[in-house]
Structure formats: C-alpha cells, structure tokens
Motif scaffolding. Structure first.
Motif, PDB file in Angstrom:
ATOM      1  N   ASN A 252       0.991  -1.214   0.040  1.00 42.68           N
ATOM      2  CA  ASN A 252       0.306   0.222   0.233  1.00 42.68           C
ATOM      3  C   ASN A 252       0.795   1.471   0.172  1.00 42.68           C
ATOM      4  O   ASN A 252       0.283   2.909   0.027  1.00 42.68           O
ATOM      5  N   GLU A 253       2.380   1.008   0.473  1.00 42.42           N
ATOM      6  CA  GLU A 253       2.989   1.903   0.260  1.00 42.42           C
ATOM      7  C   GLU A 253       4.395   2.069  -0.141  1.00 42.42           C
ATOM      8  O   GLU A 253       5.281   1.012  -0.033  1.00 42.42           O
ATOM      9  N   LEU A 254       4.880   2.901  -0.989  1.00 42.56           N
ATOM     10  CA  LEU A 254       6.299   2.503  -1.621  1.00 42.56           C
ATOM     11  C   LEU A 254       7.069   3.960  -1.607  1.00 42.56           C
ATOM     12  O   LEU A 254       7.453   4.818  -1.913  1.00 42.56           O
ATOM     13  N   VAL A 255       8.574   3.220  -1.474  1.00 39.42           N
ATOM     14  CA  VAL A 255       9.947   4.464  -1.105  1.00 39.42           C
ATOM     15  C   VAL A 255      10.562   4.165  -1.992  1.00 39.42           C
ATOM     16  O   VAL A 255      10.937   2.914  -1.700  1.00 39.42           O
ATOM     17  N   LEU A 256      11.070   4.858  -2.928  1.00 41.52           N
ATOM     18  CA  LEU A 256      11.827   4.068  -3.948  1.00 41.52           C
ATOM     19  C   LEU A 256      13.422   5.149  -3.765  1.00 41.52           C
ATOM     20  O   LEU A 256      13.425   5.935  -3.867  1.00 41.52           O
ATOM     21  N   GLY A 257      14.411   4.791  -3.289  1.00 43.30           N
ATOM     22  CA  GLY A 257      16.000   4.639  -3.477  1.00 43.30           C
ATOM     23  C   GLY A 257      16.833   4.727  -4.764  1.00 43.30           C
ATOM     24  O   GLY A 257      16.030   4.598  -5.015  1.00 43.30           O
ATOM     25  N   SER A 258      17.976   4.312  -4.589  1.00 40.57           N
ATOM     26  CA  SER A 258      18.787   3.735  -5.316  1.00 40.57           C
ATOM     27  C   SER A 258      18.339   2.684  -6.253  1.00 40.57           C
ATOM     28  O   SER A 258      18.373   1.953  -5.677  1.00 40.57           O
ATOM     29  N   ASN A 276       0.205   5.534  -2.374  1.00 43.00           N
ATOM     30  CA  ASN A 276       1.526   6.294  -2.088  1.00 43.00           C
ATOM     31  C   ASN A 276       2.882   5.944  -2.480  1.00 43.00           C
ATOM     32  O   ASN A 276       2.604   5.195  -2.446  1.00 43.00           O
ATOM     33  N   VAL A 277       3.418   6.646  -4.092  1.00 39.44           N
ATOM     34  CA  VAL A 277       4.662   6.500  -3.701  1.00 39.44           C
ATOM     35  C   VAL A 277       5.429   6.979  -3.814  1.00 39.44           C
ATOM     36  O   VAL A 277       4.988   8.856  -4.007  1.00 39.44           O
ATOM     37  N   THR A 278       6.489   7.354  -3.066  1.00 37.54           N
ATOM     38  CA  THR A 278       7.861   8.544  -2.768  1.00 37.54           C
ATOM     39  C   THR A 278       9.344   7.936  -3.519  1.00 37.54           C
ATOM     40  O   THR A 278       9.192   7.101  -3.325  1.00 37.54           O
ATOM     41  N   PHE A 279       9.900   9.446  -3.982  1.00 37.24           N
ATOM     42  CA  PHE A 279      11.030   9.299  -4.771  1.00 37.24           C
ATOM     43  C   PHE A 279      11.955   9.741  -3.680  1.00 37.24           C
ATOM     44  O   PHE A 279      11.817  10.748  -3.598  1.00 37.24           O
ATOM     45  N   ALA A 280      12.539   9.276  -2.929  1.00 35.76           N
ATOM     46  CA  ALA A 280      13.302   9.532  -1.777  1.00 35.76           C
ATOM     47  C   ALA A 280      14.548  10.400  -2.443  1.00 35.76           C
ATOM     48  O   ALA A 280      14.700  10.353  -3.861  1.00 35.76           O
ATOM     49  N   GLU A 281      15.725  10.849  -1.845  1.00 36.97           N
ATOM     50  CA  GLU A 281      16.643  11.698  -2.414  1.00 36.97           C
ATOM     51  C   GLU A 281      17.376  11.203  -3.465  1.00 36.97           C
ATOM     52  O   GLU A 281      17.782  11.437  -4.123  1.00 36.97           O
ATOM     53  N   THR A 303       5.269  11.700  -4.461  1.00 38.45           N
ATOM     54  CA  THR A 303       5.697  12.830  -4.783  1.00 38.45           C
ATOM     55  C   THR A 303       7.101  12.659  -4.639  1.00 38.45           C
ATOM     56  O   THR A 303       8.192  11.342  -4.008  1.00 38.45           O
ATOM     57  N   PRO A 304       8.275  13.016  -5.319  1.00 39.10           N
ATOM     58  CA  PRO A 304       7.696  14.363  -6.216  1.00 39.10           C
ATOM     59  C   PRO A 304       6.582  13.476  -7.281  1.00 39.10           C
ATOM     60  O   PRO A 304       7.390  12.033  -7.750  1.00 39.10           O
ATOM     61  N   PHE A 305       6.100  14.113  -8.116  1.00 41.78           N
ATOM     62  CA  PHE A 305       5.392  14.185  -9.682  1.00 41.78           C
ATOM     63  C   PHE A 305       5.436  15.090 -10.724  1.00 41.78           C
ATOM     64  O   PHE A 305       4.950  15.821 -11.102  1.00 41.78           O
ATOM     65  N   LEU A 306       6.857  15.106 -11.042  1.00 43.05           N
ATOM     66  CA  LEU A 306       8.012  13.784 -11.251  1.00 43.05           C
ATOM     67  C   LEU A 306       9.398  14.025 -11.138  1.00 43.05           C
ATOM     68  O   LEU A 306       9.448  15.780 -11.233  1.00 43.05           O
TER      69      LEU A 306
END
Length: 375
Positions: A252-258, A276-281, A303-306
């Motif tokens: 239900n929630e995704l955080v993507l880094g490298s 919810n999808v979050t693209f990490a720094e 977040t952010p898009f894109l």
C-alpha cells in the motif's frame, strides 16, 4: 520441531511390510547386475555419485548451470538397497563430495517429510545459509503456513533465496526474513496467493530482486527499496525488458531510492492497494519503462511528481492511476516519450490520471505521441 508432529508411524510400518513382500522378486530381477555391486553400501554409492559429480560439476560451473539432487522417496532404505539422500546429514555429505555452488539440493518437503524425524524448516535454513538450495517444493503437502528463515535471536540466516523455491505455494501465509538477506531469485514467491506477511518487507540488505519474484503474492504493507543499498532488478532480456517483480501484490506504500538506471516494465503494475509512492532524494533513475505503475487504481499520491532525474517515459507508465496534483515535465532536463508500437503510436503514459495542473518546461519534448493525457 518436525512439520509432521502428529505423523502416524504405522504408515511407515505398513508400507515397509508391502515393500518387503515384493523384495525377493525385485532382487531376482536385479540378479547380479554389475551396477548393483557398486551400490551394496552407502559408501560405495556415494563413491559412484562423486565420480559423476567430479565429471559434471566443472562443466556446470563453466556454463552457469546448478545441479540439484532430489531426496529419496520414501526417506528410508527399501528393497535392501542403500539410500543416501534422505536427511540433512546425507545432503551435507553429498555437498561435500564436490564442494561447489553448482552442486546443490532440491528440497522436496514431501519426500523428506515422509520421515517425521526430518525438521523441514531447520533443513531449509541450514542449506539456505550455504546457498545450496535450488528449489524447495511440496510445502503444501506439509501444511506449512509460517516459514522462518532467520537463525537464532540475532536474525542472521539465509543470504540467498533461489529461483522458484517457494513459487506457487497456496498455503504459505507468513515469511520471516533474515537481516542479512541479499538476493531473491526469479519467481521465488510468485503466485503465493495466501502470503500476506513478510517480516521485514524487505530487509535493507537486499541488493538483487529477480524476475517476477513476488508477482501476484498477497504481501501487504510498506515497501522500501534502495534506501541503504542499491537494488538491482532482473529483467527477462526481451525487448520489453519486463521485471514484474511486485506486479499484482497488495503493498500500500512504496518508497524508492537507488535502484539503478531503469525502472523496468510492469515492476509494480496492477498493485491495486498502492496509494502512495515516494521518490527519495537518492532516487536517480532516468528511465521509466512500459507500464511500470500501470493499473495501480488506488495510487493518488506520487511525491515528487515526477523527479527531475526522469528523462525517458515509455507507454502506459501511469495509465489508470488516479494520481492527483501538479505534474511538471522537462523543467530542468529533456524528457522523451515512447509509444506502444503500431501505426497509432499510442503512449497513454498518463491516461486516466487525475492530475489537476500540468507544467511543461523547455525540455518537454518535440514529439508527443497519441493519448498521453487521454481521459
């Protein structure tokens, strides 16, 4: 504790009686065959198996093939002949005959489980730590719903989960993963339709995820990838570059880094619980391939898009995702769209989304294919 804790040992007694009744006729058929003399003791049989391994395994290493020995079935001696593959100790000896990652074990839990003394989860952990398991099969037969791949209280255990090892299991509900896991092979948990809980989901130590590794598994919760270590996705090698690693899961929630240079095709497609999808720094992936979020029908927040790093967007990437808010394209870098092929040159990259504002910069492209924002 063995899986078959309530196993009725009379089954073994009755089966042995049947086998003993046909043994004289079988041995008459075998006669004085040369190969039978070579199998009269476990040590002789192992010596012959070593002869085979010494000839075959070096070739396997050259061409990238892993050989696996299936357990004896049933897991005890029959017909007066020795059996050398029906316990953890047996397989330890067999692996030691030719010590190589290409000399592995096929853990058929149905065969091993015919002896109630075999502790199946313990055996899986034991050989998993050594990366000597090619496949674990038959877990449904044992009714195993909880699989703990950790070792002791420290959580250190299996480092590699091989290809297809638990794929298709319909009874497995929970898996506990060790804190030093690095690799999950292709199809490892594919179609595990009852598997809702993985603890953790996933360990931060994971660096490689195979093709369709969790496709259509029922795993739930928040998934974080590439926040500590770079994660690489395997793809099928075709022009489409499919991954489908988490396609159809219930995250239900995704955080993507490298995660490398490419978010491969359909990696998260059809995740209908994803909101919810979050693209990490640390996210720096420039290429979004075909349908990587296609059909995520609950996905409202990205977040952010894109991210500014995105420069290539294939067809159907966010199709049918009700993403809301402002979409900015080409503000700092050139963005290229691709299409599905055919005369229509259809993109539909953002078709069916709910974006309320669109901002296009100087790098938003010279060619916009059909249906990019349709609907």
């Amino acid at each position: 504790m063995p899986i078959l804790a309530n196993f009725d040992t009379r089954i073994i007694r009755d089966l042995n009686a049947i086998l003993d009744s046909v043994q004289p006729d079988l041995l008459l058929v075998l006669g004085d065959m040369v190969w039978r003399d070579a199998m009269d003791t476990p040590d002789n049989l192992r010596a012959n198996y070593k002869y085979f391994l010494d000839a075959v395994i070096p070739v396997c290493e050259e061409v990238g093939v892993r050989m696996a020995c299936h357990p004896d079935d049933p897991a005890w001696p029959i017909f007066g002949l020795p059996r050398i593959a029906h316990s953890q100790d047996d397989f330890d000896k067999m692996c030691a005959l030719h010590d190589s990652p290409a000399n592995t074990v096929c853990l058929c839990t149905g065969s091993l489980g015919s002896d109630p003394a075999n502790d199946i989860p313990s055996i899986i952990r034991h050989f998993g730590e050594k990366d000597r398991i090619v496949r674990v099969k038959g877990l449904q037969a044992g009714g195993l719903s909880l699989l703990d791949l950790r070792k002791g209280s420290g959580g250190s255990g299996v480092k590699v989960i091989g290809a297809s090892v638990f794929g298709g299991n319909k009874l497995l509900k929970e898996v506990r993963l060790p804190d030093n896991l690095t690799t999950i092979g292709q199809y490892a948990f594919q179609n595990c339709s009852a598997l809702k809980t993985m603890t953790p989901l996933l360990p931060s130590t994971v660096t490689s995820i195979g093709l369709c590794a969790f496709q259509n598994a029922a795993i739930e919760g928040k998934l974080e990838l590439g926040l500590v270590n770079k994660v690489s996705f395997e793809q099928d090698g075709s022009g489409a570059r499919n991954s489908r690693a988490f396609q159809g899961t219930k995250i239900n929630e995704l955080v993507l880094g490298s995660i490398g240079d490419i978010l491969y095709s359909e990696t998260f497609a059809g995740c209908t619980a994803l909101t919810n999808v979050t693209f990490a720094e640390s996210f720096n992936t420039p290429n979004f391939y075909y349908g990587c979020f296609n059909g995520c029908t609950a996905l409202k927040t990205v977040t952010p898009f894109l991210p500014d790093c995105v420069t290539f967007i294939e067809a159907l990437v966010f199709q049918s995702c009700p993403v809301e808010g402002k979409l900015s394209l080409g503000m700092t870098k050139n963005v290229t769209f691709n299409f599905t092929g055919g005369g229509s040159r259809n993109s539909s990259a953002f078709a069916g989304t709910k974006i309320g504002e669109l901002e296009m910069g100087p790098g938003s492209g010279d060619v916009w294919f059909a249906n990019i924002f349709n609907g």
